[in-house]
Design a protein around this motif. Structure first.
Motif, mmCIF file in Angstrom:
data_model
loop_
_atom_site.group_PDB
_atom_site.id
_atom_site.type_symbol
_atom_site.label_atom_id
_atom_site.label_comp_id
_atom_site.label_asym_id
_atom_site.label_seq_id
_atom_site.Cartn_x
_atom_site.Cartn_y
_atom_site.Cartn_z
ATOM 1 N N LYS A 102 0.818 -1.212 0.000
ATOM 2 C CA LYS A 102 0.000 0.000 0.000
ATOM 3 C C LYS A 102 0.852 1.262 0.000
ATOM 4 O O LYS A 102 0.466 2.285 -0.574
ATOM 5 C CB LYS A 102 -0.927 -0.014 1.217
ATOM 6 N N VAL A 103 2.030 1.185 0.627
ATOM 7 C CA VAL A 103 2.893 2.370 0.721
ATOM 8 C C VAL A 103 4.083 2.291 -0.242
ATOM 9 O O VAL A 103 5.029 3.067 -0.141
ATOM 10 C CB VAL A 103 3.397 2.571 2.167
ATOM 11 N N ASN A 104 4.028 1.339 -1.168
ATOM 12 C CA ASN A 104 5.044 1.216 -2.214
ATOM 13 C C ASN A 104 6.435 0.901 -1.674
ATOM 14 O O ASN A 104 7.442 1.446 -2.131
ATOM 15 C CB ASN A 104 5.093 2.491 -3.080
ATOM 16 N N LEU A 105 6.461 0.001 -0.697
ATOM 17 C CA LEU A 105 7.724 -0.498 -0.157
ATOM 18 C C LEU A 105 7.939 -1.938 -0.602
ATOM 19 O O LEU A 105 6.975 -2.650 -0.937
ATOM 20 C CB LEU A 105 7.699 -0.478 1.373
ATOM 21 N N LYS A 106 9.174 -2.398 -0.535
ATOM 22 C CA LYS A 106 9.450 -3.814 -0.721
ATOM 23 C C LYS A 106 8.578 -4.616 0.249
ATOM 24 O O LYS A 106 8.489 -4.266 1.432
ATOM 25 C CB LYS A 106 10.921 -4.128 -0.448
ATOM 26 N N HIS A 107 7.983 -5.690 -0.243
ATOM 27 C CA HIS A 107 7.112 -6.468 0.630
ATOM 28 C C HIS A 107 7.675 -7.868 0.916
ATOM 29 O O HIS A 107 6.955 -8.736 1.409
ATOM 30 C CB HIS A 107 5.714 -6.595 0.006
ATOM 31 N N ASP A 108 8.969 -8.051 0.611
ATOM 32 C CA ASP A 108 9.588 -9.364 0.831
ATOM 33 C C ASP A 108 10.834 -9.262 1.708
ATOM 34 O O ASP A 108 11.798 -9.996 1.533
ATOM 35 C CB ASP A 108 9.946 -10.003 -0.515
ATOM 36 N N ILE A 109 10.810 -8.331 2.658
ATOM 37 C CA ILE A 109 12.001 -8.092 3.496
ATOM 38 C C ILE A 109 11.735 -8.462 4.956
ATOM 39 O O ILE A 109 12.403 -7.975 5.862
ATOM 40 C CB ILE A 109 12.461 -6.618 3.404
ATOM 41 N N PHE A 110 10.765 -9.344 5.173
ATOM 42 C CA PHE A 110 10.315 -9.624 6.523
ATOM 43 C C PHE A 110 10.787 -10.993 6.996
ATOM 44 O O PHE A 110 10.361 -12.019 6.470
ATOM 45 C CB PHE A 110 8.793 -9.539 6.586
ATOM 46 N N PRO A 111 11.662 -11.032 8.005
ATOM 47 C CA PRO A 111 12.156 -12.318 8.514
ATOM 48 C C PRO A 111 11.103 -13.047 9.333
ATOM 49 O O PRO A 111 10.042 -12.512 9.650
ATOM 50 C CB PRO A 111 13.348 -11.911 9.383
ATOM 51 N N ILE A 112 11.414 -14.258 9.698
ATOM 52 C CA ILE A 112 10.511 -15.104 10.469
ATOM 53 C C ILE A 112 10.199 -14.451 11.813
ATOM 54 O O ILE A 112 11.033 -13.765 12.410
ATOM 55 C CB ILE A 112 11.127 -16.510 10.665
ATOM 56 N N VAL A 113 8.978 -14.674 12.296
ATOM 57 C CA VAL A 113 8.525 -14.127 13.574
ATOM 58 C C VAL A 113 8.459 -15.243 14.611
ATOM 59 O O VAL A 113 7.850 -16.292 14.375
ATOM 60 C CB VAL A 113 7.139 -13.468 13.437
ATOM 61 N N HIS A 114 9.099 -15.014 15.740
ATOM 62 C CA HIS A 114 9.019 -15.945 16.878
ATOM 63 C C HIS A 114 8.524 -15.173 18.092
ATOM 64 O O HIS A 114 8.984 -14.065 18.356
ATOM 65 C CB HIS A 114 10.385 -16.545 17.209
ATOM 66 N N GLU A 115 7.623 -15.755 18.851
ATOM 67 C CA GLU A 115 7.155 -15.107 20.073
ATOM 68 C C GLU A 115 8.285 -15.012 21.100
ATOM 69 O O GLU A 115 9.216 -15.820 21.108
ATOM 70 C CB GLU A 115 5.982 -15.888 20.677
ATOM 71 N N SER A 116 8.197 -14.013 21.959
ATOM 72 C CA SER A 116 9.171 -13.855 23.041
ATOM 73 C C SER A 116 9.226 -15.138 23.867
ATOM 74 O O SER A 116 8.207 -15.785 24.097
ATOM 75 C CB SER A 116 8.772 -12.685 23.936
ATOM 76 N N GLY A 117 10.430 -15.507 24.300
ATOM 77 C CA GLY A 117 10.622 -16.735 25.057
ATOM 78 C C GLY A 117 10.966 -17.937 24.200
ATOM 79 O O GLY A 117 11.183 -19.028 24.725
ATOM 80 N N THR A 118 11.057 -17.727 22.873
ATOM 81 C CA THR A 118 11.417 -18.813 21.958
ATOM 82 C C THR A 118 12.938 -18.886 21.806
ATOM 83 O O THR A 118 13.597 -17.859 21.647
ATOM 84 C CB THR A 118 10.799 -18.566 20.558
ATOM 85 N N VAL A 119 13.491 -20.086 21.843
ATOM 86 C CA VAL A 119 14.935 -20.250 21.620
ATOM 87 C C VAL A 119 15.247 -19.972 20.150
ATOM 88 O O VAL A 119 14.680 -20.594 19.252
ATOM 89 C CB VAL A 119 15.395 -21.669 21.996
ATOM 90 N N ILE A 120 16.159 -19.033 19.915
ATOM 91 C CA ILE A 120 16.559 -18.676 18.549
ATOM 92 C C ILE A 120 17.795 -19.456 18.121
ATOM 93 O O ILE A 120 17.967 -19.808 16.964
ATOM 94 C CB ILE A 120 16.833 -17.162 18.437
ATOM 95 N N GLY A 121 18.675 -19.737 19.042
ATOM 96 C CA GLY A 121 19.897 -20.472 18.737
ATOM 97 C C GLY A 121 20.805 -20.481 19.948
ATOM 98 O O GLY A 121 20.372 -20.232 21.075
ATOM 99 N N SER A 122 22.070 -20.769 19.684
ATOM 100 C CA SER A 122 23.094 -20.744 20.737
ATOM 101 C C SER A 122 24.146 -19.701 20.379
ATOM 102 O O SER A 122 24.235 -19.242 19.235
ATOM 103 C CB SER A 122 23.741 -22.116 20.877
ATOM 104 N N VAL A 123 24.938 -19.343 21.362
ATOM 105 C CA VAL A 123 25.998 -18.358 21.165
ATOM 106 C C VAL A 123 26.998 -18.880 20.130
ATOM 107 O O VAL A 123 27.445 -20.031 20.205
ATOM 108 C CB VAL A 123 26.704 -18.059 22.496
ATOM 109 N N THR A 124 27.341 -18.040 19.169
ATOM 110 C CA THR A 124 28.297 -18.461 18.139
ATOM 111 C C THR A 124 29.707 -18.565 18.718
ATOM 112 O O THR A 124 30.015 -17.982 19.769
ATOM 113 C CB THR A 124 28.333 -17.463 16.970
ATOM 114 N N LYS A 125 30.548 -19.293 18.010
ATOM 115 C CA LYS A 125 31.937 -19.444 18.442
ATOM 116 C C LYS A 125 32.630 -18.095 18.516
ATOM 117 O O LYS A 125 33.389 -17.817 19.460
ATOM 118 C CB LYS A 125 32.675 -20.368 17.477
ATOM 119 N N GLU A 126 32.380 -17.229 17.534
ATOM 120 C CA GLU A 126 33.018 -15.913 17.515
ATOM 121 C C GLU A 126 32.637 -15.099 18.739
ATOM 122 O O GLU A 126 33.499 -14.516 19.410
ATOM 123 C CB GLU A 126 32.609 -15.156 16.246
#
Length: 532
Positions: free
Chosen positions: A200-224
């Motif tokens: 509707k506002v003429n923006l890119k509409h494919d720039i939205f990453p996956i949505v996870h609710e708060s409290g969801t495990v996203i991953g582990s700390v990277t080695k770096e």
């Protein structure tokens, strides 16, 4: 063996890393003030320095682990929280392209462009998203499109600041709803991205990453990150949320009718609801809570904490010297002296933030008014107290506004954040609101809320209710004093009228607005709705 949960809390004026045990007790923390500079080429800009600020965060994590002497293997999980509205844009490889802090207002022209699409476009989007263009991401991304087209073409993802910290810890790009919704690109009721708004506002509409609710495990700390901070690579990284929403979790404000005020750089009033009813006049924000299937009506006061910091740094040189000599904080010294100033500060009023009007959001020029050349009454201490009283007046106005929309009023209010450390400020707020004010034991409830998210993700707690029952405790309740409230009621009425005149001065160009949302008229009939 005791286990621990870590919170990274990136506020507007400072960033903190705090380690809690699983009982919710703060074990150790480190903090650093930071600033977000304006690019002189772009008035109203508020850049977020990705490289400098991630270095600060990494240093604080390492410092906290070292100071605590905790074995990193005993840190089960870390979660993140941040100022809302701050956005980060990435390319397809996850490289940060551009970032801004929360009250960036460089995109005035883009708001004008949006209104050319249709007179009702902002209110139409609000009815879906609960957000206007004042702080949302839409005008800012359009600004990038118009001024930095090579960067715009590369955009693959957008996240919020807390999600960016999570990404840096895990190398996984994702968004959670409580802060993601502040972009104005969410369907507030469904708690997911709405690509139709982008179209509707003429923006890119494919720039939205996956949505996870708060409290969801996203991953582990990277080695770096493990090597840079000392965190264990097995430590879980859990989706956190926006600062006010996690502050509510840390203060136990998650059920229908619960209310809280968070006194930080900004002051936010949050009212909890299990269903969403939109405001036809678009005056307040409606956000996803960090608790699933829960929402919040929100009204914001600009800068009370930053105003107090400005006052401290500008006028309290003697108190700083005493602090260096004795260890007594500047604020403690000033609170002690201001407690002897009569209620109402001899009639002295100050003008900073106005109550919220989300569709036409602007603030008059900062000022102090109605003081006399009497140094015994009108001095540094009475000005200090007047700042405290002013923050309470704004909060009262915001609560009244939300009450009008929800047709309800909270019986009491939780008060948390840095300002709640002050007994004087707590009593002033209680007296002005004429409501009991309850203060949690853990003042930094936002960080505790992040730790609770970490604990939910790590299965330390069954859910948010379980966590709150085990770790949230309250220290004290301040009851309003009738005689003080009578004084404040009179001054509050005067403050509203004075503010209207001061805003007229700024609208006419005789003074300069403290802040004005992109694209908002500097004068005109929008004031009429604001004070009706």
């Amino acid at each position: 063996m005791e286990k621990y949960l870590m919170a990274v809390d990136a506020g507007t004026g400072s960033v903190r890393v705090i380690l809690f045990n699983t009982q919710g007790h703060e074990i150790c923390g480190s903090s650093s003030e930071w600033t977000h500079k304006e690019d002189e080429r772009f008035p109203g800009s508020m850049d977020f320095n990705i490289h400098q600020n991630i270095s600060i965060i990494i240093h604080l994590i390492k410092e906290t682990i070292n100071k605590s002497k905790v074995n990193p293997k005993d840190i089960l999980a870390v979660s993140t929280t941040s100022m809302r509205e701050a956005i980060v844009l990435y390319d397809e490889n996850g490289k940060e392209l551009w970032a801004c802090a929360n009250v960036d207002s460089r995109s005035t022209h883009e708001v004008y462009e949006l209104h050319r699409i249709g007179d009702s476009i902002e209110s139409d989007i609000y009815q879906v998203s609960g957000q206007t263009f004042s702080l949302g991401a839409i005008p800012r991304i359009l600004w990038v499109r118009n001024h930095l087209p090579p960067i715009y073409e590369k955009i693959k993802y957008i996240t919020m600041l807390n999600d960016w910290i999570t990404y840096r810890l895990t190398n996984v790009i994702s968004v959670e709803p409580s802060n993601g919704c502040t972009t104005g690109l969410f369907d507030i009721k469904k708690r997911i991205w709405d690509s139709d708004i982008a179209r509707k506002v003429n923006l890119k509409h494919d720039i939205f990453p996956i949505v996870h609710e708060s409290g969801t495990v996203i991953g582990s700390v990277t080695k770096e990150i493990s090597e840079l901070t000392g965190l264990n690579p097995a430590t879980l990284v859990v989706a956190g949320g926006g600062d006010a929403q996690l502050g509510c979790i840390g203060a136990g404000v998650i059920h229908e009718g619960d209310a809280a005020v968070f006194g930080g750089s900004f002051w936010q009033y949050e009212y909890t609801a299990n269903q969403v009813a939109m405001d036809k006049r678009c005056r307040v924000r409606i956000n996803c809570h960090a608790v699933p299937n829960t929402w919040q009506y929100e009204a914001i006061a600009f800068f009370p904490g930053l105003v107090m910091r400005w006052f401290r740094d500008s006028f309290c040189e003697l108190e700083r010297h005493i602090q260096d000599e004795t260890g007594e904080s500047i604020y403690a010294q000033m609170d002690n002296r201001a407690s002897s100033v009569p209620v109402g500060s001899y009639g002295l009023q100050c003008i900073f933030s106005d109550k919220m009007n989300y569709l036409s959001w602007k603030h008059a020029a900062p000022s102090f008014i109605n003081f006399k050349l009497d140094p015994l009454k009108f001095n540094k201490v009475s000005f200090y107290r007047a700042i405290m009283e002013n923050a309470a007046f704004i909060t009262k106005g915001n609560i009244e506004l939300v009450n009008e929309i929800t047709k309800t009023s909270p019986k009491s209010v939780i008060f948390a954040g840095g300002a709640s450390k002050s007994d004087l400020w707590c009593q002033i707020v209680s007296d002005v609101l004429n409501k009991p004010l309850t203060v949690p034991v853990v003042k930094e409830s936002t960080a505790l809320g992040a730790a609770i998210c970490a604990g939910v993700g790590a299965k330390v707690f069954n859910d948010f209710d379980d966590a709150i029952s085990k770790v949230v405790q309250f220290e004290k309740t301040y009851d309003p004093k009738k005689e003080n409230n009578l004084v404040y009621e009179n001054l509050y009425k005067k403050w509203k009228e004075i503010y209207k005149i001061q805003l007229d001065l700024a609208d006419s160009g005789l003074t300069e607005h403290m802040w004005i949302a992109p694209g908002v008229k500097k004068g005109g009939s929008d004031q009429d709705d604001h004070y009706s």
